[in-house]
Design an enzyme around this catalytic site. Sequence first.
Site, PDB file in Angstrom:
ATOM      1  NE  ARG A  74      49.264  59.779  39.070  1.00 48.27           N
ATOM      2  CZ  ARG A  74      49.991  60.884  39.190  1.00 48.27           C
ATOM      3  NH1 ARG A  74      49.413  62.044  39.477  1.00 48.27           N
ATOM      4  NH2 ARG A  74      51.283  60.861  38.991  1.00 48.27           N
ATOM      5  CG  HIS A 118      54.695  61.271  42.675  1.00 50.47           C
ATOM      6  ND1 HIS A 118      53.457  61.467  42.106  1.00 50.47           N
ATOM      7  CD2 HIS A 118      55.045  62.478  43.173  1.00 50.47           C
ATOM      8  CE1 HIS A 118      53.077  62.728  42.269  1.00 50.47           C
ATOM      9  NE2 HIS A 118      54.038  63.373  42.919  1.00 50.47           N
ATOM     10  CD  GLU A 163      54.311  67.239  38.400  1.00 52.32           C
ATOM     11  OE1 GLU A 163      55.215  67.864  38.975  1.00 52.32           O
ATOM     12  OE2 GLU A 163      53.112  67.406  38.657  1.00 52.32           O
ATOM     13  CG  ASN A 289      50.338  65.847  37.078  1.00 59.76           C
ATOM     14  OD1 ASN A 289      49.430  65.068  36.796  1.00 59.76           O
ATOM     15  ND2 ASN A 289      51.381  65.498  37.803  1.00 59.76           N
ATOM     16  CE1 TYR A 291      47.994  71.005  41.229  1.00 61.41           C
ATOM     17  CE2 TYR A 291      49.544  70.117  39.627  1.00 61.41           C
ATOM     18  CZ  TYR A 291      48.750  69.948  40.751  1.00 61.41           C
ATOM     19  OH  TYR A 291      48.704  68.741  41.384  1.00 61.41           O
ATOM     20  CD  GLU A 349      49.881  65.523  40.498  1.00 63.77           C
ATOM     21  OE1 GLU A 349      50.160  66.724  40.720  1.00 63.77           O
ATOM     22  OE2 GLU A 349      50.687  64.595  40.651  1.00 63.77           O
TER      23      GLU A 349
HETATM   24  O1  IFM Z   1      52.187  67.974  45.284  1.00 64.18           O
HETATM   25  C1  IFM Z   1      52.581  68.061  43.946  1.00 64.18           C
HETATM   26  C2  IFM Z   1      52.651  66.690  43.318  1.00 64.18           C
HETATM   27  O2  IFM Z   1      53.503  65.843  44.021  1.00 64.18           O
HETATM   28  C3  IFM Z   1      53.159  66.793  41.899  1.00 64.18           C
HETATM   29  N1  IFM Z   1      52.398  67.764  41.149  1.00 64.18           N
HETATM   30  C4  IFM Z   1      52.166  69.054  41.739  1.00 64.18           C
HETATM   31  C5  IFM Z   1      51.623  68.899  43.143  1.00 64.18           C
HETATM   32  C6  IFM Z   1      51.362  70.286  43.765  1.00 64.18           C
HETATM   33  O3  IFM Z   1      52.548  71.009  43.824  1.00 64.18           O
END
Ligand code: IFM
Length: 443
Positions: A74, A118, A163, A289, A291, A349
């Site tokens: 990606r 992005h 995002e 995405n 985290y 992500e």
């Molecule tokens: O680096 C970023 C990415 O560009 C978008 N999502 C979160 C990642 C980590 O912060």
Amino acid sequence: MAFPKNFLWGAATASYQIEGASRQDGRGECIWTRFSHTPGKVMNGDTGDVATDHYHRYVEDVALMKELGLQAYRFSVSWPRVIPNGTGTTNPAGLDFYDRLVDELLSAGIIPAATLYHWDLPQALQNRGGWLNREIVGWFSDYTDQMTRRLGDRVKNWITINEPFVAAFVGYTFAAHAPGYSDPRAGLLAAHHMLLAHGAAMQVIRQNVANSVAGITLNVSWVDPATSSEADVQAARRHDGFVNRWFIDPVFKGEYPADMLQLYGSALDDIDVTEIKQAAVPQDFLGINYYTRNVIKDDPNGHYLKTHEIKPEGAGYTQMGWELAPGSLTQLLVRLHQEYAPKALWITENGAAYPDPDPVNGMVADPERTDYFKTHIAAVEVAIQQGSPVTAYFVWSLLDNFEWAYGYDRRFGIIHVDFKTLKRTMKRSGLWYRDYIAKVTAG
Ligand code: IFM
């Protein structure tokens, strides 16, 4: 193993974070070029001018992807590299770069997945209001048209916007990202236009790309109340509306969540909220995405949401200060499936920043990152067992890169980059991922 046969294993990057060559071959300035060159905006004064120099080293990088056994990659297209002024004349050298990258991927047997936005908006469009100008819906459609005509014969997988929460709210409400506004009304307007632009771009992709597979990528969080008190439960619900539902509801239901409409109230006066139905174009997948989770407390003195995020003691954290919460990923994936019934979910992500040691004997030891992947992939597997239709997983990120306001201070790569020499060195997490993909796809 719960992973279906056609499950895609990949890695992700983004143009401004890796390409460099920011003033070469006709690339136009973007809002991150401007922002990062403004003193005090990015840690250590870092910029994406050179980044990992992927623009010149993409052949080496694709070879590394092949070594890892990635099935998919990606990447994002830099709008100002292909249309330097954002609208009008295209830049042949920029278009050629993506042609060459895609051809290199295909000849390595790697499936390309392209993100159209992005965060590197052409500065020329920012000068015309950027995401605050309603015309951007048309500008983004035209750019999508150019890119899908150019690459659509070879690139079938498309992500419209990455995002929008971060691009709109961190960029326009909280001023921590380009273009650096601090105005909640502007954040909401920018987000509105991003969602409309997503809907419009989906139609263009459908027209131009035969057998397209397309969707949007949202950063979504699992939200827990800090206590079981009614006040904290309500606060967590507001936070969920702010981060998650404000974006997911439009793309699935064509409407903003009623509780948040009420909460934002007059901050929405400049927006015709009914036109958000245009964002609800059927998608082939929802990109996620993930985290961390957020733990939220009611806070009558807090900003306009009257909430406050707490960091539970005793939990593990990455260098970003993000709590390790793989179990919340399972909960989130199951929730999305149950509440929104997406055709498929792609983890576009997932990854972690740690202060890695320097390479020793051609290798970087990063056990925490490997653990992060192990626990999160296991969490995805549990979600699939519980019926969630996850069909792809991309690690963030292929390479250490420019981590926005943190510059080069935060490393997310499974491949280490020495930012002085630009040498690439495999990390142990990369080798673990290589072996994992080989194992899970064997037979
Ligand atoms: O680096 C970023 C990415 O560009 C978008 N999502 C979160 C990642 C980590 O912060």
